[in-house]
Design a protein around this motif. Structure first.
Motif, short mmCIF file in Angstrom:
data_model
loop_
_atom_site.label_atom_id
_atom_site.label_comp_id
_atom_site.label_asym_id
_atom_site.label_seq_id
_atom_site.Cartn_x
_atom_site.Cartn_y
_atom_site.Cartn_z
N LEU A 7 -7.01 2.42 2.05
CA LEU A 7 -6.69 1.24 1.25
C LEU A 7 -6.30 0.06 2.12
O LEU A 7 -6.68 -1.08 1.85
CB LEU A 7 -5.56 1.57 0.27
CG LEU A 7 -5.94 2.30 -1.01
CD1 LEU A 7 -4.70 2.61 -1.84
CD2 LEU A 7 -6.92 1.47 -1.83
N CYS A 8 -5.52 0.32 3.16
CA CYS A 8 -5.12 -0.75 4.06
C CYS A 8 -6.34 -1.34 4.78
O CYS A 8 -6.43 -2.55 4.99
CB CYS A 8 -4.09 -0.25 5.07
SG CYS A 8 -3.28 -1.54 6.01
N GLY A 9 -7.28 -0.48 5.17
CA GLY A 9 -8.50 -0.97 5.78
C GLY A 9 -9.33 -1.80 4.81
O GLY A 9 -9.82 -2.89 5.16
N LEU A 32 -12.70 -10.80 -0.25
CA LEU A 32 -12.72 -9.43 0.27
C LEU A 32 -14.06 -9.08 0.92
O LEU A 32 -14.19 -8.03 1.54
CB LEU A 32 -12.41 -8.45 -0.86
CG LEU A 32 -11.75 -7.12 -0.47
CD1 LEU A 32 -10.41 -7.37 0.18
CD2 LEU A 32 -11.59 -6.21 -1.67
N SER A 33 -15.06 -9.95 0.75
CA SER A 33 -16.40 -9.76 1.33
C SER A 33 -17.03 -8.44 0.91
O SER A 33 -17.71 -7.77 1.71
CB SER A 33 -16.33 -9.84 2.87
OG SER A 33 -15.84 -11.10 3.27
N PHE A 34 -16.81 -8.06 -0.34
CA PHE A 34 -17.38 -6.81 -0.86
C PHE A 34 -18.56 -7.18 -1.76
O PHE A 34 -18.41 -7.41 -2.95
CB PHE A 34 -16.33 -6.03 -1.64
CG PHE A 34 -16.75 -4.64 -2.02
CD1 PHE A 34 -16.63 -3.60 -1.11
CD2 PHE A 34 -17.27 -4.36 -3.27
CE1 PHE A 34 -17.02 -2.31 -1.45
CE2 PHE A 34 -17.66 -3.09 -3.62
CZ PHE A 34 -17.54 -2.06 -2.71
N LEU A 84 -8.69 -1.52 -5.97
CA LEU A 84 -7.28 -1.25 -5.69
C LEU A 84 -6.77 -2.15 -4.57
O LEU A 84 -5.67 -2.70 -4.64
CB LEU A 84 -7.10 0.21 -5.32
CG LEU A 84 -6.90 1.22 -6.45
CD1 LEU A 84 -6.83 2.63 -5.89
CD2 LEU A 84 -5.64 0.91 -7.25
N ALA A 85 -7.57 -2.29 -3.52
CA ALA A 85 -7.19 -3.18 -2.42
C ALA A 85 -7.06 -4.63 -2.89
O ALA A 85 -6.17 -5.36 -2.46
CB ALA A 85 -8.22 -3.08 -1.29
N VAL A 103 0.84 -1.20 0.00
CA VAL A 103 0.00 0.00 0.00
C VAL A 103 0.87 1.25 0.00
O VAL A 103 0.64 2.20 -0.77
CB VAL A 103 -0.94 -0.01 1.22
CG1 VAL A 103 -1.63 1.35 1.37
CG2 VAL A 103 -1.98 -1.11 1.08
N ASN A 104 1.87 1.27 0.84
CA ASN A 104 2.75 2.43 0.93
C ASN A 104 3.48 2.68 -0.38
O ASN A 104 3.53 3.82 -0.87
CB ASN A 104 3.76 2.21 2.06
CG ASN A 104 4.72 3.39 2.20
OD1 ASN A 104 4.34 4.46 2.63
ND2 ASN A 104 5.97 3.17 1.82
#
Length: 559
Positions: free
Chosen positions: A63-65, A489-491, A511-512, A29-30
């Protein structure tokens, strides 16, 4: 005997970064957010009020979340106090959930996410994790953040409006005959609008005021009673006129919200009611949702967009425009399933974009079967005489060219057909098998020569070994993306409302998903290298680069 454990021992605090593994999702992510140019964050800057959190930091923690299936602003705020990776990414800053939620629906987030996709794709290309040969396109439906029974259907609104306008026209004619209002409609007009009803309401109100003044000026009891009765009728008419006006205004607004759609939700007016695969009631109940279109390569998402129409056929052209203009990537081969196979789409890909369409038409697989090829009743298997432009049926009768015709669909696309007809089919022993109509008619055939040309091109492209292997990769590539998005990702359901906000949340989730995939590949390569006992040159270079970056490159300064 236990290992030493003493909570009262004073320890020197270390940099959290050294406690985060090189293959952690926070590192990916960073690196991805830091690769975005500074120009992409300029729109978030402001020169008034208190200093705000840096948009790079906000982008990283969100994004990390999302990469950990955490989509709530409150839960992301809680992670900032619990998670080491979140503390490192935020550099011990603690933005509130309101700040997090305001940032992720910022008006400039769509442009920032598009730039992030472009930069991430360039990194994938530099590491040979994707290729520029083809993109795989498919769609899936995601449920909107809307209540179940808040539907508004076009057919119902139009029926109610038609009945309402009949009542409004009757009231207008009555008031015009009684000379309460002047003529408001032209002779050719037949629709009483909300503006006309408002004028009628004002006229009735004027009549009511005049009658009230007449009552006050009259002392005779029978006369006052008669005027009151007349005023009561006017008041009822005025109340009905106001009701008709309000309903007409409501139906007009509903049709404006519908646009070209057939339904929408009152909770989220941008969502359209669709048939979802996740049907727990097993009754085919429609749910408010969005049609998500995704382009991928090697299971990495390279572009996306959302559409209100439930079918994929009409989404291909605007989606390819988005891929070219927003995400700046459109390779030579466009791969999709038969849901995208239409004449307009073939013409657009081959002629307008000059790309190769690896998209089968809806009868492609059926035409490959032996049963179809051996069916002598089907006109596609009849001999064609190019010299005389005619077909010969199994009974040796000629089906000659009759005329040209055109048809325009509801989307405005015009198709050209050649019509062939038989002079006489009487006495044919195959009549009942050949013609299914109950009326005794002669055989007619229609041919779309433009579509036949594109079908021949598709057959040629899909017959080559190279393209056939690319198309066989489609299911493995794009369907895996949807499986990871919904299952891992449970989205499955949006947490925001409105097309603009929903598009931002979708971009963050995809993106994640890309970052999780990239981290998994990096972790797998490291495990293979450790198992073999000798790291590859690329893995060694990557490990050395990450080590030097974390040790010697200073952390970005956050305002």
């Amino acid at each position: 005997m236990y290992k030493d454990y003493n909570m009262n021992q004073i320890t020197i605090p270390l940099n959290i970064e050294v406690m985060i593994p090189a293959d952690d999702i926070a590192i990916a992510v960073n690196d991805m957010v830091e690769s975005i140019p500074d120009a992409a964050f300029e729109d978030f800057d402001h020169h008034f009020g208190a200093a705000s959190h840096h948009p790079r930091m906000m982008m990283k923690i969100i994004l990390c979340g999302y990469a950990q299936s955490v989509y709530s602003g409150r839960k992301i705020e809680a992670l900032l106090g619990d998670s080491l990776r979140m503390k490192w990414l935020a550099q011990h800053q603690h933005p509130s959930y309101r700040t997090i939620n305001r940032f992720r629906i910022h008006p400039h987030m769509n442009a920032l996410i598009a730039e992030a996709f472009i930069q991430f794709r360039m990194q994938l290309q530099a590491n040979d994790l994707i290729d520029d040969e083809a993109i795989f396109i498919d769609g899936t439906k995601l449920e909107a953040n809307a209540n179940k029974y808040t539907f508004v259907f076009r057919k119902s609104v139009e029926q109610h409006q038609e009945k309402l306008r009949a009542q409004s026209k009757l009231m207008y004619d009555t008031m015009y005959e009684q000379m309460i209002i002047p003529a408001l409609l032209e002779e050719s007009e037949d629709i009483v609008t909300d503006a006309h009803l408002n004028t009628m309401h004002q006229a009735l109100e004027t009549v009511e005021n005049d009658l009230t003044e007449a009552i006050d000026a009259t002392e005779d009891v029978p006369d006052r009673k008669a005027i009151r009765s007349e005023r009561s009728v006017i008041r009822k008419a005025k109340k009905k006129c106001a009701d008709l006006r309000d309903r007409e205004l409501k139906y007009t607004q509903q049709l404006a919200i519908l646009g070209e759609r057939n339904s929408y939700s009152k909770t989220d007016t941008d969502a359209t009611f669709m048939r979802m695969k996740e049907d727990h009631m097993r009754n085919g109940q429609l749910k408010a949702g969005y049609n998500l279109q995704v382009a991928s390569n090697h299971q990495f998402v390279l572009g996306y967009d959302l559409y209100p129409n439930p079918t994929d056929t009409r989404t291909l052209k605007p989606f390819l425009d988005t891929m070219l203009e927003t995400f700046q990537h459109l390779p030579g081969k466009i791969v999709g399933d038969s849901g995208y196979g239409s004449e307009s789409n073939y013409e657009m890909i081959m002629d307008d974009y000059e790309r190769t369409a690896l998209i089968p038409y809806n009868t492609y697989y059926k035409e490959k079967k032996k049963k179809y090829k051996d069916d002598e009743i089907h006109p596609a298997n009849w001999p064609y005489d190019a010299t005389n432009d005619l077909y010969i049926c199994p009974d040796d009768r000629e089906i000659r060219f009759d005329r040209y015709t055109k048809r325009t669909d509801k989307c405005g696309y015009t198709r050209s057909f050649k019509m062939y007809a038989s002079d006489d089919c009487s006495g044919c022993p195959l009549y009942d098998m050949c013609i299914k109509s109950e009326k005794r008619i002669n055989k007619r055939i229609q041919k779309n020569m433009n579509l036949e040309y594109f079908k021949a091109q598709v057959n040629h492209q899909l017959s080559t070994k190279e393209n056939r292997e690319i198309y066989q990769q489609r299911k493995v590539d794009i369907e895996t993306v949807f499986g990871n998005l919904k299952a891992n990702l449970s989205f499955r359901r949006f947490s925001v409302r409105g097309m603009r906000k929903v598009k931002i949340e979708t971009g963050l989730a995809l993106l994640a998903l890309n970052l999780r995939k990239f981290t998994h590949i990096l972790r797998t390569n490291m495990k293979i290298d450790m198992k073999n006992g000798e790291a590859s040159l690329k893995s060694r270079c990557l490990a050395i680069f990450l080590s030097f970056q974390r040790l010697y490159v200073p952390a970005p300064y956050f305002m």
